[in-house]
Scaffold this active site. Structure first.
Site, PDB file in Angstrom:
ATOM      1  N   LYS A 125      -1.066  -6.880 -11.697  1.00 27.03           N
ATOM      2  CA  LYS A 125      -0.848  -7.440 -10.268  1.00 27.03           C
ATOM      3  C   LYS A 125      -1.893  -8.375 -10.294  1.00 27.03           C
ATOM      4  O   LYS A 125      -3.229  -8.335 -10.978  1.00 27.03           O
ATOM      5  CB  LYS A 125      -0.697  -6.467  -9.138  1.00 27.03           C
ATOM      6  CG  LYS A 125      -0.367  -7.064  -8.012  1.00 27.03           C
ATOM      7  CD  LYS A 125       1.318  -6.929  -7.979  1.00 27.03           C
ATOM      8  CE  LYS A 125       1.923  -7.875  -6.474  1.00 27.03           C
ATOM      9  NZ  LYS A 125       3.158  -7.675  -6.677  1.00 27.03           N
ATOM     10  N   ASP A 165       4.678 -13.264  -5.305  1.00 24.08           N
ATOM     11  CA  ASP A 165       4.538 -12.347  -4.304  1.00 24.08           C
ATOM     12  C   ASP A 165       4.260 -13.070  -3.081  1.00 24.08           C
ATOM     13  O   ASP A 165       4.452 -14.018  -2.554  1.00 24.08           O
ATOM     14  CB  ASP A 165       3.440 -11.077  -4.838  1.00 24.08           C
ATOM     15  CG  ASP A 165       3.121  -9.910  -3.765  1.00 24.08           C
ATOM     16  OD1 ASP A 165       4.395  -9.067  -4.038  1.00 24.08           O
ATOM     17  OD2 ASP A 165       2.627  -9.692  -3.065  1.00 24.08           O
TER      18      ASP A 165
END
Ligand code: NDP
Length: 444
Positions: A125, A165
């Site tokens: 991430k 995201d």
């Protein structure tokens, strides 16, 4: 002290002030404990110590110039968490709240989520504390180019494949992809969520929201129920929320409320999604605008109160810890049947426990929102083959993956004597595949 408790103690000691990461690690390790205790081979191989420690964490400076010529500096992150089952894969978040703790919690969750999809993707991430809100397109472009000017050396189509995201949509992915291609002279699937004209996949935009509703429907079907005629509350009004609402409406449910970080709108007649799309996707305006355009709707300040609305199904799709104990009590008092996490960790540990104790069907994010990364996996597969699949093809595969995830976590919860505890089911099923791969590859 149990092996899981010892590792959790180390996590808090070695990573002080990383509250979100502690929360995610606690949720996973606590539910894994009985399973791990029954398998001492994991402790011998140090699987948990390795699992909680990212393989690599990169923190970098991102300087950029605004339209007035002033220089700004943001902080960039990429946490390459675990590559046991495939290249690192996970989104980039641009939001002022982004910190190492948030990126680590998201990366840690991503390991198990990617494992549950059944595809070969490791966990990672990244992101930045940059806020795209209120910036011009040119400012966002200069920021994205600067971000990629450092990130490019750490990622690659077979190494680490970021995606979108919060705050990173088609515009940001396009700017970052353009800069990567320019530096590396390679047109490869190094980012997913790309535009359809340059390697993207149909259904990627809809995938997380649609996937959430597919798994919710499958879960209800397993109880001889469906979403048809259910009243549904969806928090947020971003990418996940909009397409979750769209699929709920297609399946005959009624979405009565949506929100953003400012507040929520309630429309007893059912939200008109075309108006939400116009406000959010085209105008990039506030959800309060909906109440100015629809007579039957009311707007209330404060997004957290959305959970006071009576509903059969609650889909938190905005951000972490948006649904706390007080909200869970309200939902339970209002007889909510199912809660499905579209966002990552939107439910606090206390609220999750309340749902499980009160027999609410609770689908945790790492299973329920896996449709996005699964479709990113399908985007990578199409790029490798130089093929472009139809909407129907990708949608069918997405649905198949979500149904399969439900069957996996349902079976795993039952096999471990934890009927309908899908939190434990998802954690154990996700963990088993990653742990097996780690042990096969030796102490690396
Ligand atoms: P978007 O940026 O498209 O939308 C985010 C939405 O959540 C907006 O409505 C935003 O409101 C709201 N929001 C953001 N921060 C807060 C906050 N602190 N408090 C209240 N509301 C907030 O993001 P996505 O839809 O892509 O992501 C939403 C969630 O889903 C995240 O948890 C993400 O990690 C998760 N997720 C996303 C996937 C994807 O494919 N996009 C895949 C899997 C999970 P505002 O505009 O006012 O900020």
């Amino acid at each position: 002290m149990s092996y899981t408790a010892k590792v959790l103690e180390q996590v808090t000691k070695k990573n002080p002030n990383e509250q979100e990461f502690h929360q995610a690690a606690t949720e996973v390790l606590t539910t894994l404990q009985p399973f791990i205790d029954a398998h001492p081979e994991y402790e011998k191989a140090g699987v948990l110590e390795r699992l909680v420690e990212p393989e690599r964490q990169i923190i970098f400076r991102v300087p950029w110039v605004d339209d007035a010529g002033k220089v700004h500096v943001n902080r960039g992150f990429r946490v390459e968490y675990n590559s046991a089952i495939g290249p690192y894969k996970g989104g980039l978040r641009f939001h002022p709240s982004v910190s190492l703790s948030i990126i680590k919690f998201l990366g840690f969750e991503q390991i198990f989520k990617n494992s549950l999809t059944g595809l070969s993707m490791g966990g990672g991430k990244g992101g930045s504390d940059f806020d795209p809100k209120g910036k011009s397109d040119n400012e966002v472009m200069r920021f994205c180019q600067s971000f990629m000017t450092e990130l490019y050396r750490h990622i690659g189509a077979d190494t680490d494949v970021p995606a979108g995201d919060i705050g990173v949509g088609a515009r940001e992915i396009g700017f970052m992809f353009g800069q990567y291609k320019r530096i590396r002279n390679e047109h490869v699937a190094v980012l997913t969520g790309r535009g359809l004209s340059y390697g993207g996949s149909l259904v990627r935009k809809e995938a997380t929201g649609y996937g959430l509703v597919y798994i919710a429907e499958e879960c209800l079907n397993s109880k001889k129920d469906t979403l048809k005629d259910k009243t549904v509350v969806v928090s947020g009004s971003g990418n996940v929320s909009i397409y979750a609402a769209e699929k709920v409406i297609q399946l005959g449910g009624k979405v009565v409320a949506m929100s953003d970080s400012g507040g929520y709108v309630y429309d007893k007649n059912g939200i008109d999604l075309s108006i939400v799309k116009q406000i959010k996707e085209v105008e990039r305006a506030r959800i309060s605008e909906y109440a100015n355009r629809v007579k039957t709707a009311v707007y209330k300040e404060g997004c957290a109160n959305i959970w006071e609305i009576k509903c059969d199904v609650a889909l938190p799709c905005a951000t972490q810890n948006e649904l706390d104990e007080a909200a869970a009590k309200k939902l339970i008092a209002n007889k909510v049947k199912l809660v499905g996490e579209g966002a990552n960790m939107p439910t606090t540990l206390e609220a999750t426990k309340l749902f499980l104790d009160n027999k609410v069907l609770f689908l945790p994010g790492k299973a329920a929102n896996a449709g996005g990364v699964a479709t990113s996996g399908l985007e990578m597969a199409q790029s490798s083959q130089r093929l472009f699949w139809s909407f129907e093809d990708v949608d069918k595969q997405l649905k198949g993956i979500m149904v399969n995830i439900f069957k996996t976590i349902d079976k795993c919860s039952k096999d471990n004597g934890l009927n309908d505890n899908f939190v434990a089911g998802a954690n154990i099923a996700g963990f088993k595949k990653v742990a097996e791969a780690m042990m096969s590859q030796g102490a690396v």
